[in-house]
Design an enzyme around this catalytic site. Structure first.
Site, mmCIF file in Angstrom:
data_model
loop_
_atom_site.group_PDB
_atom_site.id
_atom_site.type_symbol
_atom_site.label_atom_id
_atom_site.label_comp_id
_atom_site.label_asym_id
_atom_site.label_seq_id
_atom_site.Cartn_x
_atom_site.Cartn_y
_atom_site.Cartn_z
ATOM 1 N N GLY A 14 -48.603 -27.837 79.502
ATOM 2 C CA GLY A 14 -48.994 -28.229 77.987
ATOM 3 C C GLY A 14 -48.417 -27.815 76.960
ATOM 4 N N MET A 93 -48.925 -37.091 83.870
ATOM 5 C CA MET A 93 -47.929 -37.665 84.953
ATOM 6 C C MET A 93 -48.598 -38.436 85.996
ATOM 7 S SD MET A 93 -45.421 -36.256 84.131
ATOM 8 C CE MET A 93 -44.562 -34.713 83.395
ATOM 9 N N LEU A 96 -50.969 -45.571 84.038
ATOM 10 C CA LEU A 96 -52.089 -46.160 83.769
ATOM 11 C C LEU A 96 -52.220 -47.592 83.735
ATOM 12 C CD1 LEU A 96 -53.203 -43.855 80.825
ATOM 13 C CD2 LEU A 96 -54.580 -43.779 82.998
ATOM 14 N N HIS A 112 -42.074 -39.206 75.746
ATOM 15 C CA HIS A 112 -41.338 -39.253 76.551
ATOM 16 C C HIS A 112 -39.964 -38.464 76.391
ATOM 17 C CE1 HIS A 112 -39.541 -40.964 80.444
ATOM 18 N NE2 HIS A 112 -38.339 -40.937 79.835
ATOM 19 N N GLU A 150 -49.070 -51.816 79.106
ATOM 20 C CA GLU A 150 -49.173 -51.882 80.633
ATOM 21 C C GLU A 150 -47.675 -51.593 81.337
ATOM 22 O OE1 GLU A 150 -49.587 -54.276 78.550
ATOM 23 O OE2 GLU A 150 -48.381 -55.924 79.014
ATOM 24 N N ALA A 182 -37.054 -31.691 69.770
ATOM 25 C CA ALA A 182 -37.577 -32.795 69.464
ATOM 26 C C ALA A 182 -38.929 -33.127 69.709
ATOM 27 C CB ALA A 182 -36.841 -33.835 70.360
HETATM 28 C C1 GAR Z 1 -42.659 -33.074 78.586
HETATM 29 O O1 GAR Z 1 -41.312 -32.940 78.980
HETATM 30 C C2 GAR Z 1 -42.925 -34.524 78.517
HETATM 31 O O2 GAR Z 1 -42.191 -35.164 77.575
HETATM 32 C C3 GAR Z 1 -42.713 -34.943 79.776
HETATM 33 O O3 GAR Z 1 -43.202 -33.862 80.821
HETATM 34 C C4 GAR Z 1 -43.153 -32.674 80.046
HETATM 35 C C5 GAR Z 1 -44.358 -32.132 80.196
HETATM 36 O O4 GAR Z 1 -44.448 -30.678 79.515
HETATM 37 N N1 GAR Z 1 -43.229 -36.277 80.212
HETATM 38 C C6 GAR Z 1 -42.880 -37.153 80.955
HETATM 39 O O5 GAR Z 1 -41.935 -37.377 81.620
HETATM 40 C C7 GAR Z 1 -43.919 -38.523 80.881
HETATM 41 N N2 GAR Z 1 -43.133 -39.646 81.310
HETATM 42 P P1 GAR Z 1 -45.730 -30.417 78.894
HETATM 43 O O6 GAR Z 1 -46.836 -30.244 79.895
HETATM 44 O O7 GAR Z 1 -45.114 -28.579 78.625
HETATM 45 O O8 GAR Z 1 -46.015 -30.731 77.668
#
Ligand code: GAR
Length: 201
Positions: A14, A93, A96, A112, A150, A182
């Site tokens: 998070g 993760m 949907l 992403h 989607e 970023a």
């Molecule tokens: C982040 O780097 C986010 O961009 C990625 O997972 C990490 C979550 O970290 N998301 C994806 O890969 C979605 N396809 P966080 O729980 O510390 O925010």
């Protein structure tokens, strides 16, 4: 409406949720208010971050609910019950389905950790994205915030930011730099942009 009601969907640590909480406190997000955090993982640390900030939390487990369809129906009911205007996927993760995305058209955004259309789509999440970028040998990567439809990682792009890869980078080191330089910047910015549009509709 004075402020859009935001729900943040999480699965892990998070840090992006934290960036959103901090941005709201700092007034960077002023057109929206985080009203709910939903996790699809039991005891995700993101839930602790939400509780600390006094935000209502909910945990919905696919396994307990009886599968993806039941999970999405419950999620839709939860979000509607809280009158949510904007859904932010922040390290969420789970893919949907169209049933869900069409229910909240142009009201779901995702962060992403690459420059879409590189290293995205099914199977590219978390550290795997950075492993793939390093294996390919790209010199620049970054992060993207986009609307969710989607097609996994296929919705309209809202903001992107580039990050340089350095000699000797490991997936963990690169993940951290992409977050710091970023993700934690463009996700709150995009949340404000989209919230502002929603309240002016
Ligand atoms: C982040 O780097 C986010 O961009 C990625 O997972 C990490 C979550 O970290 N998301 C994806 O890969 C979605 N396809 P966080 O729980 O510390 O925010």
């Amino acid at each position: 409406m004075t402020r859009a009601r935001i729900a943040v969907l999480v699965s892990g640590g998070g840090t992006n949720l934290q960036a959103l909480i901090d941005a709201e406190a700092a007034g960077i997000i002023k057109s929206g208010k985080i009203a709910l955090v939903v996790s699809n993982v039991k005891d995700a640390y993101a839930l602790t971050r939400a509780e600390r900030a006094g935000i209502k939390t909910e945990t919905l487990l696919k396994k307990e609910l009886g599968g993806q369809e039941a999970f999405e129906e419950k999620l839709i009911a939860t979000l509607k019950g809280e009158k949510i205007d904007l859904i932010i996927l922040a390290g969420f993760m789970s893919i949907l389905s169209e049933r869900f995305t069409s229910e909240f058209k142009d009201r779901i955004i995702n962060v992403h950790p690459s420059l879409i259309p590189s290293f995205c789509g099914k199977g590219f999440y978390g550290l795997k994205v950075h492993e793939a970028a390093l294996a390919y040998g790209v010199k620049v990567t970054g992060a993207t915030v986009h609307f969710v439809n989607e097609i996994p990682d296929g919705g309209k792009i809202i903001l992107q930011k580039a990050v340089y890869i350095k000699e000797g980078d490991t997936p963990d080191v690169l993940q951290r730099r992409v977050m710091e330089e970023a993700e934690w910047k463009i996700l709150p910015e995009a949340a404000e942009l989209v919230s502002k549009n929603i309240i002016s509709e």
